[in-house]
Design a protein around this motif. Structure first.
Motif, mmCIF file in Angstrom:
data_model
loop_
_atom_site.group_PDB
_atom_site.id
_atom_site.type_symbol
_atom_site.label_atom_id
_atom_site.label_comp_id
_atom_site.label_asym_id
_atom_site.label_seq_id
_atom_site.Cartn_x
_atom_site.Cartn_y
_atom_site.Cartn_z
ATOM 1 N N LEU A 31 -28.051 10.384 -17.940
ATOM 2 C CA LEU A 31 -28.275 11.662 -17.255
ATOM 3 C C LEU A 31 -29.750 11.807 -16.874
ATOM 4 O O LEU A 31 -30.078 12.276 -15.773
ATOM 5 C CB LEU A 31 -27.833 12.820 -18.156
ATOM 6 C CG LEU A 31 -28.067 14.234 -17.619
ATOM 7 C CD1 LEU A 31 -27.330 14.447 -16.304
ATOM 8 C CD2 LEU A 31 -27.621 15.270 -18.656
ATOM 9 N N SER A 32 -30.647 11.388 -17.763
ATOM 10 C CA SER A 32 -32.086 11.506 -17.475
ATOM 11 C C SER A 32 -32.485 10.631 -16.286
ATOM 12 O O SER A 32 -33.357 11.006 -15.494
ATOM 13 C CB SER A 32 -32.898 11.103 -18.715
ATOM 14 O OG SER A 32 -32.598 9.769 -19.108
ATOM 15 N N THR A 60 -31.362 12.414 -13.138
ATOM 16 C CA THR A 60 -32.272 13.540 -12.920
ATOM 17 C C THR A 60 -33.578 13.066 -12.293
ATOM 18 O O THR A 60 -34.099 13.679 -11.350
ATOM 19 C CB THR A 60 -32.550 14.256 -14.256
ATOM 20 O OG1 THR A 60 -31.314 14.715 -14.813
ATOM 21 C CG2 THR A 60 -33.491 15.435 -14.050
ATOM 22 N N HIS A 61 -34.113 11.956 -12.803
ATOM 23 C CA HIS A 61 -35.354 11.396 -12.265
ATOM 24 C C HIS A 61 -35.179 10.978 -10.805
ATOM 25 O O HIS A 61 -36.056 11.208 -9.963
ATOM 26 C CB HIS A 61 -35.797 10.203 -13.111
ATOM 27 C CG HIS A 61 -37.062 9.559 -12.661
ATOM 28 N ND1 HIS A 61 -38.222 10.276 -12.392
ATOM 29 C CD2 HIS A 61 -37.378 8.253 -12.424
ATOM 30 C CE1 HIS A 61 -39.177 9.450 -12.013
ATOM 31 N NE2 HIS A 61 -38.683 8.217 -12.011
ATOM 32 N N LEU A 88 -33.118 12.282 -8.586
ATOM 33 C CA LEU A 88 -33.059 13.487 -7.762
ATOM 34 C C LEU A 88 -34.448 14.083 -7.552
ATOM 35 O O LEU A 88 -34.758 14.609 -6.476
ATOM 36 C CB LEU A 88 -32.127 14.516 -8.408
ATOM 37 C CG LEU A 88 -30.641 14.143 -8.411
ATOM 38 C CD1 LEU A 88 -29.831 15.181 -9.169
ATOM 39 C CD2 LEU A 88 -30.104 13.982 -7.007
ATOM 40 N N ILE A 89 -35.294 13.989 -8.571
ATOM 41 C CA ILE A 89 -36.671 14.474 -8.425
ATOM 42 C C ILE A 89 -37.415 13.647 -7.387
ATOM 43 O O ILE A 89 -38.145 14.183 -6.541
ATOM 44 C CB ILE A 89 -37.393 14.442 -9.788
ATOM 45 C CG1 ILE A 89 -36.802 15.490 -10.729
ATOM 46 C CG2 ILE A 89 -38.900 14.666 -9.619
ATOM 47 C CD1 ILE A 89 -37.291 15.390 -12.162
ATOM 48 N N THR A 106 -36.114 3.967 -11.997
ATOM 49 C CA THR A 106 -35.127 4.912 -12.551
ATOM 50 C C THR A 106 -34.356 4.364 -13.742
ATOM 51 O O THR A 106 -33.614 5.109 -14.381
ATOM 52 C CB THR A 106 -34.106 5.301 -11.460
ATOM 53 O OG1 THR A 106 -33.458 4.114 -10.975
ATOM 54 C CG2 THR A 106 -34.798 6.024 -10.299
ATOM 55 N N GLY A 159 -30.964 20.927 -9.147
ATOM 56 C CA GLY A 159 -31.137 19.588 -9.704
ATOM 57 C C GLY A 159 -30.328 19.331 -10.959
ATOM 58 O O GLY A 159 -29.530 18.374 -11.005
ATOM 59 N N PRO A 160 -30.486 20.146 -12.012
ATOM 60 C CA PRO A 160 -29.723 19.903 -13.251
ATOM 61 C C PRO A 160 -28.217 19.928 -13.026
ATOM 62 O O PRO A 160 -27.484 19.103 -13.584
ATOM 63 C CB PRO A 160 -30.177 21.045 -14.168
ATOM 64 C CG PRO A 160 -31.543 21.409 -13.666
ATOM 65 C CD PRO A 160 -31.479 21.220 -12.180
ATOM 66 N N ALA A 166 -27.229 16.749 -11.103
ATOM 67 C CA ALA A 166 -27.325 15.569 -11.972
ATOM 68 C C ALA A 166 -26.140 15.512 -12.931
ATOM 69 O O ALA A 166 -25.550 14.444 -13.158
ATOM 70 C CB ALA A 166 -28.642 15.600 -12.749
ATOM 71 N N HIS A 218 -23.423 12.569 -13.063
ATOM 72 C CA HIS A 218 -23.232 11.862 -14.328
ATOM 73 C C HIS A 218 -21.762 11.915 -14.747
ATOM 74 O O HIS A 218 -21.205 10.928 -15.259
ATOM 75 C CB HIS A 218 -24.123 12.484 -15.409
ATOM 76 C CG HIS A 218 -24.186 11.679 -16.660
ATOM 77 N ND1 HIS A 218 -23.877 12.197 -17.902
ATOM 78 C CD2 HIS A 218 -24.509 10.374 -16.875
ATOM 79 C CE1 HIS A 218 -24.018 11.257 -18.822
ATOM 80 N NE2 HIS A 218 -24.394 10.144 -18.228
#
Length: 637
Positions: free
Chosen positions: A350-351, A354-355, A357-358, A378, A496-497, A500, A504
């Motif tokens: 998941l992290s 998220t990265h 998408l940032i 990533t 974003g969250p 993500a 995921h």
């Protein structure tokens, strides 16, 4: 028309089941899906119509060896065909493109990745095309067993290139995958031709064995007929090497075959097997696609295959001459964690999502990257990263704009002055500026597009077109590399969250689907029902006999797999001792990341920090990933 073409060009008098139905549709200007078992003549379904159709047939093929085998067949039959592939020199590629421009080719074979090449797309848009052939077409379905994200773009390319019809070829499509292929290419149900998967000459057997007993069984079995052409399939490269060495010590002519070997060596091994200099190939799944050796008498799965689809493809290489052939699976559960690890390794954290998408949000309206660098940044493997990009397209966040090679270099075949003399003054000025922005090191000049723009406002697209033209004339030798992808950011603002988590969730769903595929395979091998019948039914063939009489179940040998020995996990202190150096190097405290490290699953991060040199890497390879994940979660929660 079909019988005449068949005799004149191929020397055949009869067609196999399903072939005429596919050819008739294609010659009538309609599209088709051909679902034929491995070795049942799918390729002829497009090769014969290609002769009669007015323009070029473009074939998308997933494997270089497959293209070369089909090219050799067509060339032998006197049919003008060629490939454009990574093994060719610049001169060879230039010659093929020139043949296509002049209408000298009937068939051109390329990989799906070739369509991402801006130079190739510019070239192929100039060529009239009659037919698009998609080999191994199941790769277009994300729920299929061998999903390749780039295949999802083929319907778009078909429309962009105005190709009037398409034929999809595969040996391993379940009913759900067939529907998916139909929908993506708008092919009606009456355009789907499925032939039976049942093959009366294949003896299917499942032999339950403890892993330690396999070497003795294999040696004894092969020695009973040491020269019978045999393929032994394994999962890991090191197993291929050790098993081939063991058989060689027993006096058998065996060779290992896997992706880590050089391309020339793989080609030589394959050729040695084809002509009988090697009797047994011990191979990973890298071997076999496009192999048309009719007299393979044995296919033995030393390890469990990755899925029923893989199993079907691999046993389909046996007995293509119609004579009896044995297909044996040495079944055990000890290897199941290894197969599961392939699945778990392809699920991004998941992290990591998220990265990613940032990074997209920070890029503005246009996002540019190379896949290898993005995978490293990533910590997402390239294949799931490509899949993730497709998911982002479907979500409407990004849209592919174009791809280009970041680096171009060339060397002069003619002198600069001689090249310039072929152009009028305006073009001479542009080429002079272009050459000035391509500093030369020894013989090669590396193009600096930024300098061309800053000094002369010279556009990259015009410069690439000019270099292509000079190459076509044979005045320079041109090379390009480092594919760069450019996407437009369609939706600049999103949650974003939430996004993500949704993405995921899609990967977790796919992970469960792949694990269920493994469970289905184990259920198949331990089934009390006829193996031939169940295999045919899995691939929508309802005509196979309920009892074949030539499988281990029909002989009363229902497989019960040996139980696994009890596995115990190390205590929390040992887990910390193994994991803490990895945490210190990477900062990763994500439970999935640590479980992958302990199970020996490589990711871009493990490569970047040389994790294999750490004592904890791969310590729990034989343990189920889910069990390791639970233990690590308790330690690092």
């Amino acid at each position: 028309m079909i019988p005449t073409l068949l005799r004149r060009h191929f020397g055949f008098t009869d067609l196999r089941p399903g072939q005429e139905a596919v050819m008739t549709r294609l010659l009538a200007g309609q599209s088709a899906v051909a679902i034929f078992p491995t070795g049942s003549g799918k390729s002829l379904c497009y090769q014969l119509p290609a002769i009669a159709l007015p323009h070029l047939t473009l074939v998308i093929s997933p494997l270089l060896a497959l293209m070369h085998d089909q090219l050799a067949f067509l060339t032998h039959k006197g049919i003008p065909a060629a490939t454009l592939d990574s093994s060719q020199s610049a001169e060879q590629s230039h010659h093929v493109m020139q043949q296509a421009r002049e209408g000298q080719l009937k068939v051109l074979m390329v990989s799906v990745e070739r369509l991402k090449n801006e130079r190739f797309r510019r070239f192929i848009q100039q060529i009239p095309l009659s037919l698009l052939v998609v080999d191994e077409a199941h790769c277009i379905s994300e729920w299929g067993h061998n999903f390749r994200p780039d295949y999802l773009k083929l319907p778009h390319y078909r429309h962009a290139l105005a190709i009037p019809q398409v034929v999809l070829l595969t040996a391993t499509a379940t009913p759900a995958v067939i529907r998916d292929m139909q929908n993506k290419f708008d092919i009606p149900s009456n355009g789907v031709i499925v032939t039976g998967f049942y093959r009366a000459n294949l003896d299917l057997a499942v032999v339950p064995l403890q892993p330690a007993a396999r070497e003795q069984w294999l040696t004894k079995t092969l020695m009973q007929d040491p020269t019978a052409p045999t393929i032994v399939y394994v999962t890991l490269q090191q197993t291929a090497e050790s098993c081939a060495q063991m058989l060689t010590r027993q006096g058998l002519k065996a060779q290992a075959y896997h992706a880590r070997l050089s391309a020339p060596l793989r080609s030589q091994i394959q050729q040695d097997f084809m002509v009988g200099r090697v009797d047994c190939i011990v191979a990973t799944i890298a071997f076999g696609m496009g192999i048309d050796k009719a007299d393979i008498r044995r296919v033995i799965h030393y390890d469990l295959p990755k899925s029923i689809e893989n199993y079907s493809q691999e046993i389909g290489r046996a007995g293509r001459d119609g004579q009896a052939a044995r297909c044996v699976v040495l079944a055990h559960q000890a290897q199941l964690p290894v197969l599961e690890n392939f699945v778990y390794g392809d699920t991004p954290d998941l992290s990591a999502i998220t990265h990613l998408l940032i990074l997209i949000k920070q890029s503005g309206t246009e996002w540019e990257f190379t896949l290898s660098q993005l995978a490293s940044d990533t910590n997402i493997r390239p294949l799931p990263l490509k899949t993730l990009l497709v998911y982002l397209e479907i979500a409407g966040i990004i849209s592919p704009a174009y791809s280009y090679y970041a680096d171009y270099r060339f060397k002069f075949v003619l002198k600069k002055g001689e090249i310039l003399s072929h152009f009028h003054p305006t073009r001479q000025t542009f080429l002079t500026e272009l050459f000035a922005c391509a500093p030369q090191a020894r013989s090669w000049c590396t193009m600096d597009f930024d300098a061309l723009w800053q000094r002369y406002q010279g556009e990259r697209q015009r410069a690439v077109a000019a270099l292509d033209y000079l190459q076509q004339q044979g005045w320079i030798e041109l090379e390009s590399k480092q594919m760069t992808e450019v996407y437009r950011v369609v939706t600049p603002e999103w949650d974003g969250p939430q996004q993500a988590a949704a993405l995921h969730g899609l990967f977790l769903q796919k992970e469960q689907s792949e694990l269920a595929r493994l469970a289905t395979m184990l259920d198949f091998f331990t089934s009390p029902h006829c193996l031939s019948h169940r295999l045919a039914h899995y691939f929508a063939d309802t005509a196979a006999p309920a009892r074949c009489g030539h499988c281990s179940v029909c002989r009363g040998q229902v497989a019960t797999l040996p139980s696994l020995p009890p596995l115990t996990l190390p205590n929390n202190e040992t887990l910390r001792t193994w994991c803490d150096p990895f945490v210190a190097k990477t900062g990763c405290q994500d439970a999935r990341g640590l479980a992958r490290f302990l199970c020996g699953i490589s990711t871009p991060m493990t490569h970047r920090v040389s994790a294999k040199s750490l004592a904890g890497f791969g310590q729990l390879t034989t343990q189920p990933f889910a069990t390791v994940l639970q233990a690590v979660t308790r330690v690092y929660q």
